[in-house]
Design a protein around this motif. Sequence first.
Motif, PDB file in Angstrom:
ATOM      1  N   ARG A 122       0.816  -1.209   0.000  1.00 39.40           N
ATOM      2  CA  ARG A 122       0.000   0.000   0.000  1.00 39.40           C
ATOM      3  C   ARG A 122       0.854   1.265   0.000  1.00 39.40           C
ATOM      4  NH1 ARG A 122      -4.701   1.576  -1.511  1.00 39.40           N
ATOM      5  NH2 ARG A 122      -5.560  -0.371  -0.670  1.00 39.40           N
ATOM      6  N   ARG A 123       1.888   1.312   0.824  1.00 40.34           N
ATOM      7  CA  ARG A 123       2.706   2.523   0.880  1.00 40.34           C
ATOM      8  C   ARG A 123       3.464   2.752  -0.420  1.00 40.34           C
ATOM      9  NH1 ARG A 123       6.050   1.597   6.262  1.00 40.34           N
ATOM     10  NH2 ARG A 123       5.772  -0.549   5.544  1.00 40.34           N
ATOM     11  N   ALA A 124       3.917   1.675  -1.056  1.00 38.04           N
ATOM     12  CA  ALA A 124       4.604   1.816  -2.337  1.00 38.04           C
ATOM     13  C   ALA A 124       3.659   2.388  -3.391  1.00 38.04           C
ATOM     14  CB  ALA A 124       5.154   0.473  -2.790  1.00 38.04           C
ATOM     15  N   ALA A 125       2.421   1.901  -3.396  1.00 32.76           N
ATOM     16  CA  ALA A 125       1.440   2.417  -4.354  1.00 32.76           C
ATOM     17  C   ALA A 125       1.150   3.888  -4.094  1.00 32.76           C
ATOM     18  CB  ALA A 125       0.150   1.602  -4.267  1.00 32.76           C
ATOM     19  N   ASN A 126       1.033   4.264  -2.826  1.00 27.50           N
ATOM     20  CA  ASN A 126       0.792   5.669  -2.493  1.00 27.50           C
ATOM     21  C   ASN A 126       1.960   6.546  -2.944  1.00 27.50           C
ATOM     22  OD1 ASN A 126      -1.662   5.023  -1.334  1.00 27.50           O
ATOM     23  ND2 ASN A 126      -0.863   4.943   0.757  1.00 27.50           N
ATOM     24  N   SER A 127       3.172   6.032  -2.810  1.00 25.34           N
ATOM     25  CA  SER A 127       4.343   6.796  -3.245  1.00 25.34           C
ATOM     26  C   SER A 127       4.312   7.017  -4.749  1.00 25.34           C
ATOM     27  CB  SER A 127       5.629   6.068  -2.847  1.00 25.34           C
ATOM     28  OG  SER A 127       5.769   5.999  -1.438  1.00 25.34           O
ATOM     29  N   LEU A 128       3.960   5.985  -5.505  1.00 23.01           N
ATOM     30  CA  LEU A 128       3.892   6.122  -6.955  1.00 23.01           C
ATOM     31  C   LEU A 128       2.826   7.131  -7.354  1.00 23.01           C
ATOM     32  CD1 LEU A 128       4.262   2.362  -7.990  1.00 23.01           C
ATOM     33  CD2 LEU A 128       5.987   4.150  -8.209  1.00 23.01           C
ATOM     34  N   GLN A 129       1.686   7.095  -6.650  1.00 17.85           N
ATOM     35  CA  GLN A 129       0.633   8.068  -6.939  1.00 17.85           C
ATOM     36  C   GLN A 129       1.089   9.473  -6.582  1.00 17.85           C
ATOM     37  OE1 GLN A 129      -1.967   7.591  -8.592  1.00 17.85           O
ATOM     38  NE2 GLN A 129      -3.167   5.802  -8.026  1.00 17.85           N
ATOM     39  N   ARG A 130       1.761   9.633  -5.456  1.00 15.55           N
ATOM     40  CA  ARG A 130       2.205  10.948  -5.022  1.00 15.55           C
ATOM     41  C   ARG A 130       3.218  11.550  -5.990  1.00 15.55           C
ATOM     42  NH1 ARG A 130       3.268   9.500  -0.455  1.00 15.55           N
ATOM     43  NH2 ARG A 130       5.531   9.209  -0.534  1.00 15.55           N
ATOM     44  N   LEU A 131       4.003  10.678  -6.626  1.00 18.93           N
ATOM     45  CA  LEU A 131       4.986  11.144  -7.602  1.00 18.93           C
ATOM     46  C   LEU A 131       4.363  11.395  -8.976  1.00 18.93           C
ATOM     47  CD1 LEU A 131       7.947   8.778  -6.661  1.00 18.93           C
ATOM     48  CD2 LEU A 131       7.820  11.245  -6.271  1.00 18.93           C
ATOM     49  N   GLY A 132       3.053  11.184  -9.087  1.00 20.09           N
ATOM     50  CA  GLY A 132       2.358  11.464 -10.334  1.00 20.09           C
ATOM     51  C   GLY A 132       2.500  10.395 -11.394  1.00 20.09           C
ATOM     52  N   LEU A 133       2.828   9.161 -10.988  1.00 22.96           N
ATOM     53  CA  LEU A 133       3.071   8.096 -11.966  1.00 22.96           C
ATOM     54  C   LEU A 133       1.878   7.170 -12.158  1.00 22.96           C
ATOM     55  CD1 LEU A 133       6.717   7.028 -11.015  1.00 22.96           C
ATOM     56  CD2 LEU A 133       5.975   8.561 -12.820  1.00 22.96           C
ATOM     57  N   GLY A 134       0.824   7.356 -11.379  1.00 22.09           N
ATOM     58  CA  GLY A 134      -0.286   6.410 -11.412  1.00 22.09           C
ATOM     59  C   GLY A 134      -0.888   6.210 -12.786  1.00 22.09           C
ATOM     60  N   ARG A 135      -1.389   7.283 -13.390  1.00 19.95           N
ATOM     61  CA  ARG A 135      -2.069   7.171 -14.679  1.00 19.95           C
ATOM     62  C   ARG A 135      -1.100   6.780 -15.788  1.00 19.95           C
ATOM     63  NH1 ARG A 135      -6.074  12.096 -15.756  1.00 19.95           N
ATOM     64  NH2 ARG A 135      -6.623  10.671 -17.447  1.00 19.95           N
ATOM     65  N   GLU A 136       0.136   7.277 -15.700  1.00 17.88           N
ATOM     66  CA  GLU A 136       1.124   6.943 -16.730  1.00 17.88           C
ATOM     67  C   GLU A 136       1.444   5.448 -16.716  1.00 17.88           C
ATOM     68  OE1 GLU A 136       5.776   7.940 -17.928  1.00 17.88           O
ATOM     69  OE2 GLU A 136       4.773   9.085 -16.356  1.00 17.88           O
ATOM     70  N   LEU A 137       1.674   4.900 -15.525  1.00 16.56           N
ATOM     71  CA  LEU A 137       1.987   3.473 -15.432  1.00 16.56           C
ATOM     72  C   LEU A 137       0.796   2.622 -15.860  1.00 16.56           C
ATOM     73  CD1 LEU A 137       4.001   3.325 -12.083  1.00 16.56           C
ATOM     74  CD2 LEU A 137       4.883   3.279 -14.420  1.00 16.56           C
ATOM     75  N   ASP A 138      -0.413   3.041 -15.496  1.00 20.22           N
ATOM     76  CA  ASP A 138      -1.599   2.300 -15.916  1.00 20.22           C
ATOM     77  C   ASP A 138      -1.730   2.292 -17.440  1.00 20.22           C
ATOM     78  OD1 ASP A 138      -2.190   1.790 -13.305  1.00 20.22           O
ATOM     79  OD2 ASP A 138      -3.798   3.264 -13.143  1.00 20.22           O
ATOM     80  N   ALA A 139      -1.441   3.439 -18.071  1.00 18.79           N
ATOM     81  CA  ALA A 139      -1.536   3.519 -19.529  1.00 18.79           C
ATOM     82  C   ALA A 139      -0.498   2.627 -20.196  1.00 18.79           C
ATOM     83  CB  ALA A 139      -1.352   4.964 -19.985  1.00 18.79           C
ATOM     84  N   TYR A 140       0.747   2.675 -19.715  1.00 17.00           N
ATOM     85  CA  TYR A 140       1.780   1.814 -20.278  1.00 17.00           C
ATOM     86  C   TYR A 140       1.418   0.340 -20.104  1.00 17.00           C
ATOM     87  CZ  TYR A 140       5.366   5.331 -21.321  1.00 17.00           C
ATOM     88  OH  TYR A 140       6.071   6.358 -21.875  1.00 17.00           O
ATOM     89  N   ALA A 141       0.901  -0.006 -18.927  1.00 16.36           N
ATOM     90  CA  ALA A 141       0.561  -1.403 -18.667  1.00 16.36           C
ATOM     91  C   ALA A 141      -0.588  -1.872 -19.555  1.00 16.36           C
ATOM     92  CB  ALA A 141       0.190  -1.590 -17.195  1.00 16.36           C
ATOM     93  N   THR A 142      -1.526  -0.967 -19.839  1.00 12.80           N
ATOM     94  CA  THR A 142      -2.638  -1.318 -20.726  1.00 12.80           C
ATOM     95  C   THR A 142      -2.125  -1.600 -22.132  1.00 12.80           C
ATOM     96  OG1 THR A 142      -4.169   0.048 -19.438  1.00 12.80           O
ATOM     97  CG2 THR A 142      -4.825  -0.514 -21.689  1.00 12.80           C
ATOM     98  N   ILE A 143      -1.243  -0.743 -22.637  1.00 11.12           N
ATOM     99  CA  ILE A 143      -0.666  -0.962 -23.963  1.00 11.12           C
ATOM    100  C   ILE A 143       0.154  -2.254 -23.978  1.00 11.12           C
ATOM    101  CG2 ILE A 143       0.966  -0.031 -25.658  1.00 11.12           C
ATOM    102  CD1 ILE A 143       0.104   2.761 -24.775  1.00 11.12           C
ATOM    103  N   TYR A 144       0.935  -2.474 -22.925  1.00  8.79           N
ATOM    104  CA  TYR A 144       1.758  -3.686 -22.824  1.00  8.79           C
ATOM    105  C   TYR A 144       0.873  -4.936 -22.899  1.00  8.79           C
ATOM    106  CZ  TYR A 144       4.763  -7.214 -20.653  1.00  8.79           C
ATOM    107  OH  TYR A 144       5.466  -8.362 -20.382  1.00  8.79           O
ATOM    108  N   THR A 145      -0.260  -4.898 -22.215  1.00 11.87           N
ATOM    109  CA  THR A 145      -1.172  -6.046 -22.217  1.00 11.87           C
ATOM    110  C   THR A 145      -1.773  -6.270 -23.596  1.00 11.87           C
ATOM    111  OG1 THR A 145      -1.711  -5.583 -19.906  1.00 11.87           O
ATOM    112  CG2 THR A 145      -3.205  -7.036 -21.097  1.00 11.87           C
TER     113      THR A 145
END
Length: 275
Positions: A122-145
């Motif tokens: 949970r804390r790692a996920a919160n850190s990624l969101q706080r750094l503004g990477l949430g939507r970007e990582l989700d988009a990359y992962a969607t394309i990767y899939t």
Amino acid sequence: MSDTNEGLSASGRHAPQPFSQPQMPPQAPGPRGPVARRSSWLDQAPRTLDVAARAVCLLAGVGLLVTGLVGLFSDVDEGVLALVLGIGVLLLITPSIIDRIRSTRLGQFEVQLVRQVAASARRAANSLQRLGLGRELDAYATIYTELRGPELKNVRAMVLDRIIERVAGAAVVEKFDQDEVKAMFREGTPIVRVLALGLMEGDPSLIDGEILLEAVSRPLTGNEQYHALRLVRDEWNRLSPAEHAALRSAIDASPHLKDGSARGDVARQIRALHG
């Protein structure tokens, strides 16, 4: 029903009304001339830009593929050639991928990568969101899939490398908990396991010898084994002699580490290390 008595006679019946021309409701003055034309253009602009972007993707993709095919018959570095072909394929399929993402964004298709991380860290996920990477990582992962098929293997690897690069960068500026990173690897999906290795790449203090041994000897994906091998090679001096021996044995026993492959090349470099 209305409660007013307007238009009724004393007897309760409707009083006759004098004949009159029907009145049209007042019309609001609409834009005319240049203003109307400008509004119409603004309405059409998003669609026009979308069509233009698709055309650019297709033309650039075809151009890169043609360049790559020409390179097959000339003295061009194989790595550069693979990169050109991979980017060309990605540009060609990008419009269709975007259409699928748009059509299913509210459905089950969109990959919630950060939410997968939160399931075990949970804390790692919160850190990624706080750094503004949430939507970007989700988009990359969607394309990767979406990039399926053996012909897209190299393109998938490039997209995943971009994800790992962003996660490793996050670990440089943010301190992640080692126990959470280990939980991400042990409990996460295949792509989350690779994310855990990416965090170790960004912050070598997160490295765990047992995790690396598992990723080398029992990987869920080739990308997982590749990134684990890179960590072993780059951070060899952080590992103990006992871990060196165990990792060398795992490398020798792996059927996937043949010379000529990217993983095989890294494994060969590890065998040449001292210690």
